[in-house]
Every structure is written in structure tokens, then in C-alpha cells.
Design an enzyme around this catalytic site. Structure first.
Site, mmCIF file in Angstrom:
data_model
loop_
_atom_site.group_PDB
_atom_site.id
_atom_site.type_symbol
_atom_site.label_atom_id
_atom_site.label_comp_id
_atom_site.label_asym_id
_atom_site.label_seq_id
_atom_site.Cartn_x
_atom_site.Cartn_y
_atom_site.Cartn_z
ATOM 1 N N GLU A 164 -80.027 50.360 18.855
ATOM 2 C CA GLU A 164 -80.516 50.177 17.485
ATOM 3 C C GLU A 164 -81.768 49.303 17.496
ATOM 4 O O GLU A 164 -81.659 48.066 17.486
ATOM 5 C CB GLU A 164 -79.441 49.494 16.628
ATOM 6 C CG GLU A 164 -78.187 50.305 16.423
ATOM 7 C CD GLU A 164 -77.465 49.890 15.143
ATOM 8 O OE1 GLU A 164 -77.261 50.752 14.294
ATOM 9 O OE2 GLU A 164 -77.139 48.701 14.983
ATOM 10 N N SER A 186 -81.956 53.660 10.394
ATOM 11 C CA SER A 186 -82.481 54.569 9.366
ATOM 12 C C SER A 186 -82.140 56.033 9.615
ATOM 13 O O SER A 186 -82.942 56.926 9.319
ATOM 14 C CB SER A 186 -83.999 54.394 9.202
ATOM 15 O OG SER A 186 -84.278 53.085 8.743
ATOM 16 N N LYS A 224 -71.078 47.582 6.720
ATOM 17 C CA LYS A 224 -71.604 46.203 6.625
ATOM 18 C C LYS A 224 -70.883 45.434 5.500
ATOM 19 O O LYS A 224 -69.700 45.641 5.286
ATOM 20 C CB LYS A 224 -73.130 46.230 6.463
ATOM 21 C CG LYS A 224 -73.812 47.038 7.584
ATOM 22 C CD LYS A 224 -75.311 46.890 7.635
ATOM 23 C CE LYS A 224 -75.874 47.715 8.778
ATOM 24 N NZ LYS A 224 -77.321 47.562 8.935
ATOM 25 N N HIS A 270 -74.024 43.435 17.203
ATOM 26 C CA HIS A 270 -74.984 44.026 16.258
ATOM 27 C C HIS A 270 -76.143 43.043 16.067
ATOM 28 O O HIS A 270 -75.933 41.830 16.043
ATOM 29 C CB HIS A 270 -74.284 44.327 14.934
ATOM 30 C CG HIS A 270 -75.110 45.191 14.031
ATOM 31 N ND1 HIS A 270 -76.178 44.705 13.324
ATOM 32 C CD2 HIS A 270 -75.049 46.513 13.750
ATOM 33 C CE1 HIS A 270 -76.732 45.694 12.634
ATOM 34 N NE2 HIS A 270 -76.072 46.798 12.878
ATOM 35 N N GLY A 319 -82.533 49.658 8.493
ATOM 36 C CA GLY A 319 -82.695 49.418 7.061
ATOM 37 C C GLY A 319 -84.126 49.505 6.565
ATOM 38 O O GLY A 319 -84.428 49.095 5.447
ATOM 39 N N ASN A 328 -71.236 52.275 9.573
ATOM 40 C CA ASN A 328 -71.097 50.817 9.493
ATOM 41 C C ASN A 328 -71.367 50.405 8.050
ATOM 42 O O ASN A 328 -72.508 50.409 7.607
ATOM 43 C CB ASN A 328 -72.109 50.166 10.459
ATOM 44 C CG ASN A 328 -72.102 48.650 10.364
ATOM 45 O OD1 ASN A 328 -71.239 48.059 9.704
ATOM 46 N ND2 ASN A 328 -73.057 48.013 11.023
ATOM 47 N N GLU A 388 -77.698 42.158 13.542
ATOM 48 C CA GLU A 388 -77.527 41.249 12.409
ATOM 49 C C GLU A 388 -76.671 40.058 12.815
ATOM 50 O O GLU A 388 -76.876 38.933 12.365
ATOM 51 C CB GLU A 388 -76.914 42.008 11.216
ATOM 52 C CG GLU A 388 -77.956 42.923 10.576
ATOM 53 C CD GLU A 388 -77.406 44.153 9.899
ATOM 54 O OE1 GLU A 388 -76.199 44.223 9.628
ATOM 55 O OE2 GLU A 388 -78.205 45.089 9.669
#
Ligand code: 13P
Length: 251
Positions: free
Chosen positions: A165, A211, A11, A93, A171, A9, A95
């Protein structure tokens, strides 16, 4: 046994030239025994699709809007993603849930649309640090999953992949431990079989993301419950992404 699936991904990273360079490096290498999908930002999807069309690489959209076509300034439809060669799309996702207020109802609508089009919906679920600390991880996952998949028929479920996730692992450089992932994946698998119309020949893939890197990937992927990885930062660079792909061979 199904091959592991590794999705990169990208992003909101990489200009078209950078995305094309990375896609070309990946397309020029082999990865027998692993299914690899890349999710470039929208501006790079079409040029990347042209570069990878003779390769085994799959292409994913990172998002789309749940309308079909018309006056939706700034949006992209699932048909447009299919038109440029996407086989997969990320949906829900964290985010998007956190920064763009995506709600479960909208996520469900997108899962319906993608799967009806024959595009694999990579449905992302995961808990916050606080939810984990308070012991609510499995309840949160159950709530997200049941709402994302409501109303899906057995046929559509063949086009669903779940990506677990945990938000605290995205991250941060702190991946969930194999034991934590296995526990959650077992729960997801049980939930899917008990509450959804999975027929016996549909085996849902459950990926882990958060990660993932070349160092921790092998340890995670050798767990039978973990069918692949959804990789963010480490997918932006050929060496680290290819090392992850390689570490999945035979995992
Ligand atoms: P990182 O691999 O950078 O933690 O990102 C994970 C992710 O969000 C993939 O969708």
C-alpha cells in the site's frame, strides 16, 4: 491458480447497525472464485461475525496488542480476535505506523503471534511520496519486509499475506499504476523466496491497496503479479465493494 483475495478495511467507520447492514448485504450475495474478507471496527466484529458465519466471507481484525492478556487497558489480544471468529488480521498498516508509532519490532511480534494462532497476518508495507520520488521505494519495502518477517518459520509463512500500500495512494484517489504495482510485487515475491523459508507449496499472496475502486480494479487485478486488493473507502458501500469483488472474478 489461487483465487484473488479482496479485503475491505472499514477503518474507523460505521456504527454497529451500519456494519451489520453492510455485512448482511454481502453475505446475501455470492462471489464464486474470489475470497472476500471484511475488517470491521472492534465494536462491530462480534455482531458481524454472527451475520456472516454461514457465508464464505472471512473476518479480519484491524489491529491487536502483542501481549497475551492482563493489565493493558484499552487493548485487544489476538486470542480475542480468534474467539470472535477472525481468520485474518491487518498488521503494520501505514496509518498505525504513522499515527500510532508502530515500529517494525512490534509488527514482527504481532506477525509471530498471529501466525502461531493460525490467523493470517496481512502485513502492510509501502513507501511515502518522497521515498518514491527519491528512488527508494524498493529499499523501503525490503527494510519493512525483512524486519516484519524476521524469525518466521516455513509453517508460519503459510499464514502470511503481503499488502503493498503506497502511502501516497491511500485515500487520495490516485492509485499506483499497474506497472508500478507489478514492479514492486515482483520485487516482494523475489525477496520472499530468496530470503524466507517459503516451501514450494506455499505461494504468498501479494495484494495491492491504495484508492482501489470499481473502475481501476479490473485493470490492476488482471496483472498476474497482483493477487488481490486491500480496499478502504470503496469497501464502505455495498455497490462499490461488490463491483470490485465482481471485477475480480476470472481476473
Ligand atoms: P483507500 O482504498 O481508501 O485508499 O484505503 C486503502 C487502505 O488503506 C486499505 O487498507
Amino acid at each position: 491458480m489461487i483465487a484473488p483475495l479482496v479485503i475491505g478495511n472499514w477503518k474507523m467507520n460505521m456504527l454497529v447497525s451500519e456494519a451489520c447492514d453492510l455485512a448482511l448485504s454481502l453475505a446475501n450475495n455470492s462471489f464464486e472464485g474470489v475470497d472476500v474478507v471484511i475488517a470491521p471496527p472492534f465494536t462491530s466484529i462480534y455482531p458481524v461475525s454472527q451475520i456472516i458465519k454461514e457465508s464464505r466471507l472471512g473476518l479480519a481484525g484491524q489491529n491487536f496488542y502483542s501481549g497475551s492478556k492482563g493489565a493493558y487497558t484499552g487493548e485487544i489480544s489476538i486470542e480475542m480476535l480468534k474467539d470472535v471468529g477472525c481468520s485474518h488480521v491487518l498488521i503494520g498498516h501505514s496509518e498505525r505506523r504513522q499515527l500510532f508509532n508502530e515500529c517494525n519490532e512490534n509488527i514482527n511480534r504481532k506477525v509471530q503471534l498471529a501466525t502461531q494462532m493460525g490467523i493470517t497476518a496481512v502485513v502492510c508495507v509501502g513507501e511515502t511520496q518522497r521515498q518514491r520520488e527519491e528512488g527508494n521505494t524498493l529499499d523501503v519495502i525490503k527494510d519493512q519486509l525483512s524486519k516484519a518477517l524476521v524469525g518466521l518459520s516455513g509453517q508460519s509463512l503459510a499464514f502470511v499475506v503481503i499488502a503493498y500500500e503506497p502511502i501516497w495512494a491511500i485515500g487520495t484517489g490516485i492509485n499506483a499504476s499497474p506497472a508500478q504495482v507489478v514492479e514492486t510485487h515482483k520485487f516482494i515475491r523475489k525477496f520472499l523466496f530468496e530470503s524466507q523459508e517459503f516451501s514450494e507449496n506455499i505461494e504468498p499472496r501479494i495484494l495491492y491497496g491504495g484508492s482501489v475502486n470499481a473502475q481501476n480494479c479490473k485493470q490492476l487485478l488482471c496483472e498476474e503479479e497482483i493477487d488481490g486488493a486491500l480496499v478502504g473507502g470503496a469497501s464502505l458501500n455495498f455497490e462499490s465493494f461488490y463491483a470490485i469483488i465482481k471485477s475480480c472474478v476470472g481476473a
